[in-house]
Scaffold this motif. Structure first.
Motif, PDB file in Angstrom:
ATOM      1  N   ALA A 292     -18.835  -8.325 -22.432  1.00  0.00           N
ATOM      2  CA  ALA A 292     -19.220  -9.336 -21.452  1.00  0.00           C
ATOM      3  C   ALA A 292     -20.370  -8.879 -20.563  1.00  0.00           C
TER       4      ALA A 292
ATOM      5  N   ARG B  96     -17.923 -12.215 -11.680  1.00  0.00           N
ATOM      6  CA  ARG B  96     -18.062 -11.929 -13.117  1.00  0.00           C
ATOM      7  C   ARG B  96     -16.925 -11.039 -13.613  1.00  0.00           C
TER       8      ARG B  96
ATOM      9  N   ARG C  46     -13.933 -10.597 -12.289  1.00  0.00           N
ATOM     10  CA  ARG C  46     -12.665 -11.315 -12.238  1.00  0.00           C
ATOM     11  C   ARG C  46     -12.531 -12.271 -13.429  1.00  0.00           C
ATOM     12  N   ALA C  47     -13.590 -12.972 -13.767  1.00  0.00           N
ATOM     13  CA  ALA C  47     -13.538 -13.916 -14.883  1.00  0.00           C
ATOM     14  C   ALA C  47     -13.258 -13.194 -16.202  1.00  0.00           C
ATOM     15  N   VAL C  48     -13.890 -12.032 -16.407  1.00  0.00           N
ATOM     16  CA  VAL C  48     -13.671 -11.274 -17.645  1.00  0.00           C
ATOM     17  C   VAL C  48     -12.229 -10.779 -17.729  1.00  0.00           C
TER      18      VAL C  48
ATOM     19  N   GLU D 158      -9.537 -12.031 -16.269  1.00  0.00           N
ATOM     20  CA  GLU D 158      -8.615 -13.150 -16.477  1.00  0.00           C
ATOM     21  C   GLU D 158      -8.696 -13.682 -17.908  1.00  0.00           C
ATOM     22  N   ASN D 159      -9.902 -13.750 -18.467  1.00  0.00           N
ATOM     23  CA  ASN D 159     -10.028 -14.204 -19.859  1.00  0.00           C
ATOM     24  C   ASN D 159      -9.362 -13.223 -20.821  1.00  0.00           C
ATOM     25  N   TYR D 160      -9.527 -11.935 -20.552  1.00  0.00           N
ATOM     26  CA  TYR D 160      -8.899 -10.917 -21.391  1.00  0.00           C
ATOM     27  C   TYR D 160      -7.370 -11.031 -21.313  1.00  0.00           C
TER      28      TYR D 160
ATOM     29  N   ARG E 248      -5.573 -13.722 -20.612  1.00  0.00           N
ATOM     30  CA  ARG E 248      -5.114 -14.910 -21.323  1.00  0.00           C
ATOM     31  C   ARG E 248      -5.168 -14.721 -22.835  1.00  0.00           C
ATOM     32  N   ARG E 249      -6.225 -14.083 -23.306  1.00  0.00           N
ATOM     33  CA  ARG E 249      -6.360 -13.878 -24.751  1.00  0.00           C
ATOM     34  C   ARG E 249      -5.263 -12.952 -25.281  1.00  0.00           C
ATOM     35  N   GLU E 250      -5.011 -11.847 -24.582  1.00  0.00           N
ATOM     36  CA  GLU E 250      -3.988 -10.916 -25.038  1.00  0.00           C
ATOM     37  C   GLU E 250      -2.590 -11.523 -24.904  1.00  0.00           C
TER      38      GLU E 250
ATOM     39  N   THR F  76      -1.176 -27.935 -18.202  1.00  0.00           N
ATOM     40  CA  THR F  76      -2.603 -27.579 -18.199  1.00  0.00           C
ATOM     41  C   THR F  76      -3.337 -28.510 -17.249  1.00  0.00           C
TER      42      THR F  76
END
Length: 391
Positions: A76, A135, A137-139, A141-143, A145-147, A166
């Motif tokens: 990222a 930036r 924080r967004a990475v 949180e995305n990580y 959710r993905r895991e 949702t």
């Protein structure tokens, strides 16, 4: 040439020769402010956009415990620097915008499928660090959710099981209405420009002439006092209108220098916007000119009048200050309140909502009624013989 025209052209010509009046009324107020603001916004926006696109370096404490997490950061555009001994001190000393601290039990908790902790250490009062913090924080949180979704899939469950509800955003803001947030100060600035455009002339034509003892010879002439006042007010309004026009023209160049496309906003400050702003401001031009003349008439010297008008200058600040602290839903009666109606109307124009004929009529009617009262009070002051006495 009648008395009104004689007084008007005399005051205009004399003040065109006064460099102090010209600089303050036609340069400092209407031009310097917009130029400085546009330059500042251009630098700030371009700086933030550049920082948002460039890789950033973030110290990561315990990076060896989570190689996959560090790889996600790298993908990222966030480079993991060696950890620091004291994260709080690093943020406080501004050697780092944000520090990531991975819990020591990360590996054990991860292997057991438990929740793991990743701390973000930052200082929210540092505005220059907000972009980097956002930036990171967004990475993270995305990580997460993905895991989390991968864990559910490995157990034969749908990822939606963890999110039974949702949120679907339906932002009704338009590109032009978003621009109103950036330029929400414009109504106050236009009012202040009108105030400053006529202030020095109003002081000079009343307190200044009183101090120079030139009012008494003027009042001795067989001319109605109201004609003298009308000529002076017309001269003050002329300088105020020119100041407003210059300010509107200066702000109309903002879209040329601010990258509005990258910000996702549409900034329409062209001819139609400027023309409607001038119409809305017409009652205030006369109102402020009368108030400035009235207040200056109580002063016996130029400096004393400056002090009085500096206090009067607080009045244009009130509507903008109140609306910024206490946002209100516009009501029909609000447009008839001088200053408040202009503030609401200009904000609506910036948002692209327009202003209805009824709202415009209320704004003009309320403003001109207040202006008429102020002119009447000033005319009563001009009928007093004490006005010509300097001491």
């Amino acid at each position: 040439m009648n008395a009104f025209s004689a007084v008007y052209w005399k005051e205009v010509r004399e003040n065109l020769r006064d460099r102090r009046t010209l600089i303050n009324a036609l340069i400092t107020g209407p031009l310097l402010g917009p130029v400085l603001f546009i330059m500042l916004m251009n630098v700030m926006v371009n700086r933030e956009l550049a920082r948002a696109d460039q890789p950033i370096h973030v110290p990561v404490i315990g990076a060896e415990l989570a190689p996959h997490f560090v790889a996600a950061l790298k993908a990222a555009g966030i480079d993991a620097d060696p950890g620091v001994k004291d994260a709080q001190r690093a943020v406080h000393d501004m050697t780092a915008d944000v520090v990531i601290r991975i819990a020591p039990d990360y590996v054990q908790a991860w292997n057991k499928g438990q929740s793991v902790q990743v701390e973000l250490v930052y200082d929210s009062s540092r505005r220059d660090a907000n972009t980097a913090v956002g930036r990171v924080r967004a990475v993270v949180e995305n990580y997460a959710r993905r895991e989390g979704a991968m864990r559910l899939i490995a157990r034969g469950l749908s990822p939606s099981t963890a999110w039974p509800v949702t949120v679907a955003d339906r932002d009704q803001a338009t590109s032009q209405s978003r621009s109103a947030l950036m330029f929400s100060f414009l109504p106050y600035f236009f009012v202040l420009t009108v105030f400053m455009g006529g202030m020095y002339l109003a002081i000079d034509l009343t307190a200044g002439e009183r101090e120079r003892q030139s009012l008494e010879p003027l009042f001795v002439n067989p001319v109605a006092r109201w004609k003298i006042l009308a000529g002076k007010l017309a001269a003050i309004c002329t300088f105020a209108i020119i100041s407003l026009l210059l300010s509107v023209a200066a702000f109309s160049t903002a879209p040329w220098f601010i990258p509005t496309e990258k910000l996702g906003i549409a900034l329409d400050l062209g001819f139609h916007f400027g023309a409607r702003v001038v119409v809305l401001m017409l009652p205030l031009i006369l109102l402020l000119a009368a108030l400035q003349s009235l207040v200056s008439a109580f002063a016996k010297s130029y400096r004393e009048a400056q002090t009085y008008l500096s206090i009067l200058m607080i009045i244009p600040i009130l509507p903008s200050a109140l609306l910024s602290v206490i946002p209100v839903k516009p009501e029909a009666w609000m447009y008839a309140v001088p200053l408040l109606g202009q503030n609401l109307g200009i904000v609506q124009l910036m948002r692209g909502d327009g202003i209805t004929g009824q709202e415009l009529a209320s704004c003009l009617a309320g403003g001109f009624v207040a202006a008429a009262l102020a002119v009447w009070a000033t005319a009563l002051m001009y009928r007093s013989e004490r006005l010509a006495i300097s001491a």
